[in-house]
Design an enzyme around this catalytic site. Structure first.
Site, PDB file in Angstrom:
ATOM      1  CG  ASP A 251      -2.191  -0.797   1.003  1.00 14.79           C
ATOM      2  OD1 ASP A 251      -2.548  -1.018  -0.177  1.00 14.79           O
ATOM      3  OD2 ASP A 251      -2.811  -1.219   1.994  1.00 14.79           O
ATOM      4  CE  LYS A 254      -4.589   1.870   1.218  1.00 16.56           C
ATOM      5  NZ  LYS A 254      -5.138   1.109   2.354  1.00 16.56           N
ATOM      6  CG  HIS A 279      -3.707   2.442  -3.123  1.00 11.54           C
ATOM      7  ND1 HIS A 279      -5.031   2.097  -3.263  1.00 11.54           N
ATOM      8  CD2 HIS A 279      -3.062   1.326  -2.677  1.00 11.54           C
ATOM      9  CE1 HIS A 279      -5.186   0.815  -2.914  1.00 11.54           C
ATOM     10  NE2 HIS A 279      -3.999   0.339  -2.543  1.00 11.54           N
ATOM     11  CG  HIS A 305      -2.506  -5.151  -3.180  1.00 11.70           C
ATOM     12  ND1 HIS A 305      -1.925  -4.054  -3.790  1.00 11.70           N
ATOM     13  CD2 HIS A 305      -3.229  -4.647  -2.137  1.00 11.70           C
ATOM     14  CE1 HIS A 305      -2.258  -2.957  -3.148  1.00 11.70           C
ATOM     15  NE2 HIS A 305      -3.056  -3.278  -2.135  1.00 11.70           N
ATOM     16  CG  ASP A 334      -4.435  -5.806   1.984  1.00  7.20           C
ATOM     17  OD1 ASP A 334      -4.155  -5.346   3.103  1.00  7.20           O
ATOM     18  OD2 ASP A 334      -4.946  -5.129   1.078  1.00  7.20           O
TER      19      ASP A 334
END
Length: 389
Positions: A251, A254, A279, A305, A334
Site C-alpha cells: 500500500d 497511499k 494508490h 493486490h 491483505d
C-alpha cells in the site's frame, strides 16, 4: 573444461622408445650381435607390457614398471659389452630418463640411488675379481664417476624443483584462502545490504501504515501471512523470501492519497473511491524505477493486490493467472488482516464471517487454489495474527 590426460606424455615417450628399440634390434641383428638383439627384444616386450599395466593399474604404476625394467636393461650392457663398444654409455641416460618419467621430484632420488647401488654392485664384482668385465678399471671408474655426478646433479635439480613445487603449493593454498576470505567478506556485505534493504522496505511500509491510521503492525502481519501462504503453495524458498520482504510495500501508493480520503470514517463517494484506487498505480510508479529484484517484486504487488480472479478488480482488470502469484497471495493476506481488525470505517469481523466471505469469494475475488490452502490451514493464519497482533 576438459582435464589434461596425465598419461599422454608417457604414451608418446613409449612410442618413441619402441621406434628406437626396433631400430636397435634390427641393427644388431644385421651386424650379428645376438646378445644385444636379445636385450633389446626383452626391453621391447617390457615397453609393450607397460600398456597392459596401465590399463589395469594406471599410468603411474606403468611408469614404475618401465623404470624397473630399465634397470636390468641398462646394467646388462656392462656384462655383454665389447671392449671397443660404447654400449655401456647407455647407463648415463638413466637419470635424465628417470627425471622425465617420475612425477614426484623426490621419488627420483630413490630410483637413482637404487640404480647407482646396482651399478656399484656389478662393478665391485669386477674389481674384486669375482666376475671380470670386458672393460678396464680406468674405463669403469670413469663411467662410474660420470654416472655418479650426473645423478648428483639430477638430485640437486630435482631438489630445486621440489622446493619450487612446495612454494607454488603454499602460494596456491594462500591464494585460495585469500579468495575464500574475500568471498566470505563479499557474502557478508551482500547479506548486510539485503538486511538493510529489507529493513528500509519494512520501515517505509510502517510509515505508510502510520499515515493511514491503520491497525498497528498491519504490514508485518500481511508479510507473515503472505510468507506462510506462499510456502503452503510450494513456491521456491527464494520466491517465498521475495514475497515476504516485498509485501510490506503493498500500500505504499497511499502515501500520495489525501488524508481526507485516506482516513475518512464513512463511506467514500464514487469519486473518492476512484482516487483511493489510484494508490495501486501510484505505488507501482514509485517502485518500478528501481532495478532491485526486491523492489520490482514490491512494484508488482502494489499494482496487482486489488485485482480479482474473475477480472472485476482494479486497476487493470486482470483475471486468473494473468495476475502474478505475488499479487494473488498478498490479496488474500491483505483482506484477511483488514477484516480481522477494526478500521475507521468498520469494526473487526468474527472469524466465522471471515471464513464465510473467503468461501463465497473463492474463484471470484481470490485464486481458488490459494483460497483452499488458506481455509484448510485457517487456524495457522489465526495463530500468526495473534502472535503479531
Amino acid at each position: 573444461m576438459a582435464q589434461p590426460d596425465p598419461g599422454l606424455p608417457f604414451r608418446r615417450f613409449l612410442l618413441v622408445n619402441v621406434a628406437l628399440l626396433l631400430i636397435s634390434l634390427v641393427a644388431n641383428l644385421a651386424i650379428e650381435r645376438p646378445a644385444f638383439s636379445l636385450v633389446h627384444a626383452l626391453m621391447l616386450a617390457a615397453v609393450a607390457t607397460s600398456w597392459a599395466v596401465a590399463s589395469r593399474w594406471g599410468w603411474r604404476v606403468a611408469k614404475r614398471w618401465y623404470l624397473a625394467a630399465l634397470m636390468p636393461y641398462m646394467i646388462s650392457f656392462a656384462f655383454i659389452g665389447q671392449l671397443e663398444s660404447f654400449d655401456i654409455l647407455w647407463m648415463l641416460l638413466f637419470p635424465p630418463i628417470a627425471a622425465f618419467l617420475v612425477e614426484r621430484p623426490r621419488s627420483l632420488i630413490l630410483w637413482d640411488a637404487s640404480f647407482l647401488a646396482l651399478v656399484a654392485g656389478v662393478y665391485s664384482l669386477h674389481w674384486v675379481g669375482l666376475y671380470p668385465l670386458m672393460y678396464t678399471d680406468i674405463a669403469l671408474g670413469a663411467q662410474w664417476t660420470a654416472l655418479f655426478f650426473l645423478a648428483v646433479i639430477s638430485w640437486f635439480m630435482q631438489g630445486y624443483k621440489a622446493q619450487l613445487a612446495d612454494v607454488q603449493r603454499a602460494f596456491r593454498q594462500q591464494l585460495e584462502q585469500q579468495v575464500d576470505d574475500g568471498l566470505k567478506q563479499i557474502r557478508g556485505l551482500n547479506q548486510e545490504l539485503e538486511s538493510t534493504q529489507t529493513d528500509l522496505v519494512r520501515l517505509l511500509g510502517e510509515l505508510c501504515e502510520a499515515r493511514s491510521e491503520e491497525t498497528g503492525n498491519h504490514v508485518a502481519r500481511v508479510a507473515a501471512y503472505a510468507r506462510h501462504l506462499a510456502t503452503l503453495a510450494g513456491l521456491p524458498e527464494h520466491h517465498v523470501t521475495s514475497i515476504h520482504q516485498a509485501a510490506p510495500l503493498h500500500d505504499v501508493g497511499k502515501i500520495a492519497i489525501p488524508d481526507r480520503i485516506l482516513n475518512k470514517p464513512g463511506r467514500l463517494t464514487d469519486e473518492e473511491f476512484r482516487e483511493m484506487q489510484s494508490h495501486t498505480h501510484l505505488g507501482h510508479g514509485i517502485l518500478k524505477a528501481s532495478g532491485r529484484p526486491l523492489l520490482q517484486a514490491a512494484a508488482t504487488i502494489a499494482h496487482e493486490h486489488h485485482e480479482r480472479w474473475d477480472g472485476n478488480g482494479y486497476p487493470r482488470g486482470l483475471s486468473g493467472e494473468a495476475i502474478s502469484i505475488e499479487g494473488r497471495v498478498v490479496a488474500i493476506a491483505d483482506v484477511f488482516d483488514a477484516l480481522s481488525f477494526a478500521r475507521a470505517y468498520k469494526p473487526a469481523w468474527e472469524d466465522g464471517a471471515i471464513r464465510e466471505l473467503f468461501t463465497t469469494e473463492r474463484g471470484r475475488q481470490f485464486d481458488p487454489a490459494l483460497t483452499d490452502l488458506f481455509l484448510g490451514r485457517y487456524e495457522e493464519f489465526v495463530a500468526l495474527r495473534e502472535r503479531s497482533g
